[in-house]
Design an enzyme around this catalytic site. Structure first.
Site, mmCIF file in Angstrom:
data_model
loop_
_atom_site.group_PDB
_atom_site.id
_atom_site.type_symbol
_atom_site.label_atom_id
_atom_site.label_comp_id
_atom_site.label_asym_id
_atom_site.label_seq_id
_atom_site.Cartn_x
_atom_site.Cartn_y
_atom_site.Cartn_z
ATOM 1 N N ASP A 97 0.833 -1.090 0.300
ATOM 2 C CA ASP A 97 0.086 -0.231 -0.148
ATOM 3 C C ASP A 97 0.813 1.325 0.222
ATOM 4 O O ASP A 97 1.840 1.544 0.768
ATOM 5 C CB ASP A 97 -0.564 -0.240 0.687
ATOM 6 C CG ASP A 97 -2.515 0.284 1.375
ATOM 7 O OD1 ASP A 97 -2.345 1.475 0.525
ATOM 8 O OD2 ASP A 97 -3.801 -0.494 1.053
ATOM 9 N N ASP A 185 -3.143 4.382 -2.421
ATOM 10 C CA ASP A 185 -4.522 5.650 -1.341
ATOM 11 C C ASP A 185 -4.687 7.220 -2.140
ATOM 12 O O ASP A 185 -3.829 7.544 -2.374
ATOM 13 C CB ASP A 185 -3.659 5.279 -0.165
ATOM 14 C CG ASP A 185 -4.618 5.501 1.031
ATOM 15 O OD1 ASP A 185 -5.788 4.859 0.770
ATOM 16 O OD2 ASP A 185 -4.908 6.614 1.369
ATOM 17 N N GLU A 236 -5.995 4.151 -5.943
ATOM 18 C CA GLU A 236 -7.839 4.247 -5.847
ATOM 19 C C GLU A 236 -8.248 5.836 -5.886
ATOM 20 O O GLU A 236 -7.112 6.705 -5.264
ATOM 21 C CB GLU A 236 -7.738 4.110 -3.922
ATOM 22 C CG GLU A 236 -8.760 4.086 -3.542
ATOM 23 C CD GLU A 236 -8.385 4.416 -2.093
ATOM 24 O OE1 GLU A 236 -9.738 3.819 -0.709
ATOM 25 O OE2 GLU A 236 -7.438 5.323 -1.579
ATOM 26 N N HIS A 309 -11.184 -2.944 2.375
ATOM 27 C CA HIS A 309 -11.107 -2.876 4.465
ATOM 28 C C HIS A 309 -11.980 -1.314 4.175
ATOM 29 O O HIS A 309 -12.422 -1.527 5.735
ATOM 30 C CB HIS A 309 -9.358 -2.711 4.467
ATOM 31 C CG HIS A 309 -8.715 -1.547 3.158
ATOM 32 N ND1 HIS A 309 -8.925 -1.231 2.829
ATOM 33 C CD2 HIS A 309 -9.018 -0.169 4.499
ATOM 34 C CE1 HIS A 309 -8.182 -0.440 2.165
ATOM 35 N NE2 HIS A 309 -7.931 0.382 2.707
ATOM 36 N N ASP A 310 -12.418 -1.212 3.496
ATOM 37 C CA ASP A 310 -13.288 -0.153 3.942
ATOM 38 C C ASP A 310 -14.503 0.136 3.206
ATOM 39 O O ASP A 310 -15.039 0.488 3.601
ATOM 40 C CB ASP A 310 -12.718 1.106 2.457
ATOM 41 C CG ASP A 310 -11.776 1.976 3.328
ATOM 42 O OD1 ASP A 310 -11.367 1.875 4.752
ATOM 43 O OD2 ASP A 310 -11.077 2.798 2.373
#
Length: 536
Positions: A97, A185, A236, A309-310
């Site tokens: 990440d 991210d 993302e 994860h979100d």
């Protein structure tokens, strides 16, 4: 360099909740090492690791204090290198990440290089994604700094060339270690409108989603770093539409390989955002996925996901997690994995893990959830109403510990887990993957088909039964191969004309279909026509 990532399947690990090796209740790198054989058995090609960097953990590791150090709770750099070696030994790759829109306010840049951040004498009206103003007053500097997320996550100033070069140096350091790419991210937020105008009702997103210099920055990153390595990159990108995606992922543009869109994840929310619940209209989902399939065809590349994860668990969200849990978990997997793009599996998705409904707000750990609850309670919104939204949409739905077996704490830890385990772990766990009708076994087949059938990678997309509110059906065609996929998103049995071809895979035992196709509740069927000999 080959486009190996087009046939790959990615598995996301949220380390804090994956496997704890030392009994402190927190998942760690040694825990991941113990489970590498499990991931190889599933058949995935790439492991994407949510942040494991040194962090004070205000936002579960997305607030990074040191990009070149491992968080103490997760282990050491030696552990990381052993894990990377183990991943490569099993023929898999590892993606890190990359969080470079912001750092932690405890990063030494924040005190030593304040010019790496965004400061103003007077703040504008932008609101943080985690509630409240996006600006925090700093007593020492007597100025405000921008934080689009937590106040402990100051945004970096990408206008500063020295900062950009520091980021590129750090990226090369990890790639030289042998990591195989980055999930970036909120990467489309790194360029801000330098006039910093007020937003309507405090919404600053028009001024930093896909900002003025973002393509320039990503092309520079590609030229200075990414193009030198045979890796995969995924950005993302909240607020990115298909037109943006073509720019970010077009092969001739030299930016990224693919992006994460949020559009299909926003279809079951009202105008005020994710906490305002509304039922999904299947026609909206079909129309949205069709748009991404058609508009990026031969112009860019899709990433395919239901979970991360979100996001809450998809089987609880678009399926039926009670009576038809296994069927709907498999149906949703079928629907996604036969589309064009690179599929992402989030830990536990391959088991059909579900949302959790903690009764007390004290059991929740997610900063976004807790801040929202506090803010809305202060406005007089009842506890019960807020809990209903949290049970449906809270990020902790994805963050409860991975369910390995039916022993205490689902085999995740011998200590007290950092967040409670979903109480349904005795019924839903990895030990049950060997059962004949397991969700895990179904995922193994879907992953294998992606390697075998060119049509999954290269075929075009055509939507069928456009106006049907219960059936999602489509064809994929390339050269002399065709797939026809039918998914029943409802509990209603349906009869439809029988497609041509042989059944490639289905989520129920076969039944006689004499001239008509009878779809049972949440049934999925995929038919194949072509030159490949499809085994049992």
């Amino acid at each position: 360099m080959t486009e190996w990532w087009k046939k790959a399947v990615v598995y996301q690990i949220y380390p804090r909740s994956f496997m704890d090796s030392d009994g402190d209740g927190i998942g760690d790198i040694q825990g991941i090492i113990r489970k590498l054989d499990y991931l190889a058995e599933l058949g995935v090609d790439v492991l994407w690791l949510s942040p494991v960097y040194d962090s004070p953990n205000d936002d579960n590791g997305y607030d990074i204090r040191d990009y070149q150090k491992i968080m103490q709770e997760f282990g050491t750099m030696d552990d990381f290198e052993r894990m990377l070696e183990g991943v490569h030994e099993r023929g898999m790759r590892l993606v890190m990440d990359l969080v470079v829109n912001h750092t932690s306010d405890e990063h030494n840049w924040f005190t030593q290089r304040p010019d790496y951040y965004i400061w103003k004498d007077q703040p504008n009206n932008w609101r943080s994604f985690f509630s409240g103003s996006a600006w925090q007053f700093d007593e020492e500097r007597e100025q405000y700094y921008l934080h689009l997320f937590s106040k402990k996550q100051p945004d970096l100033n990408w206008e500063n060339e020295e900062l950009r070069n520091e980021v590129y140096k750090m990226m090369r350091w990890w790639l030289d270690k042998g990591v195989d790419g980055f999930r970036m991210d909120v990467i489309n937020m790194i360029s801000k409108d330098q006039d910093f105008p007020d937003g309507i009702d405090g919404d600053g997103t028009p001024h930093f989603f896909n900002g003025p210099r973002v393509h320039e920055f990503l092309q520079e990153m590609n030229e200075k770093v990414l193009s030198d390595y045979d890796i995969v990159t995924v950005g993302e990108m909240p607020g990115a539409a298909t037109e943006d995606a073509k720019l970010y992922t077009g092969p001739d543009r030299r930016e990224l390989n693919m992006i994460f869109t949020f559009e299909h994840m926003n279809l079951d929310q009202g105008p005020s955002g994710k906490w305002e619940l509304q039922p999904l209209r299947l026609t909206d989902l079909k129309e949205n996925l069709e748009k991404w399939q058609v508009e990026l065809f031969e112009k860019g590349w899709n990433s395919l996901y239901w979970n991360n994860h979100d996001q809450p668990r998809i089987v609880s969200r678009f399926g039926n997690d009670a009576q038809y849990r296994k069927q709907s978990a498999k149906m949703l997997a079928t629907c996604l994995h036969f589309l064009q793009g690179t599929p992402y599996i989030y830990q536990g998705e391959e088991l059909g893990m579900t949302n959790v409904a903690f009764s007390s707000i004290d059991e929740y750990r997610d900063i976004e959830t807790l801040n929202m609850y506090k803010e809305k309670r202060a406005q007089g919104i009842p506890h019960e109403e807020l809990m209903k939204s949290i049970h449906a949409k809270g990020r902790d739905n994805a963050r409860t510990p991975m369910q390995w077996d039916d022993s205490l704490n689902a085999g995740f830890t011998k200590g007290d887990p950092w967040i409670s385990v979903n109480p349904n772990y005795p019924e839903i766990n990895a030990e049950k993957r060997h059962e004949a009708d397991s969700v895990f076994g179904y995922y193994q087949k879907l992953i294998a088909f992606r390697k075998e059938l060119e049509v999954i990678t290269k075929g075009n997309f055509k939507l069928l039964h456009r106006e049907d509110e219960e059936i999602f059906a489509y064809t994929r065609r390339a050269a002399d191969e065709q797939l026809t996929v039918y998914c029943n998103f409802s509990e209603t049995p349906r009869e439809l004309p029988l497609p041509t071809g042989q059944v490639l895979i289905g989520n129920y035992p076969p039944q006689e279909n004499q001239g008509v196709m009878k779809l049972r509740p949440y049934e999925a069927l995929c038919f194949y026509e072509g030159h490949q000999k499809i085994g049992e």
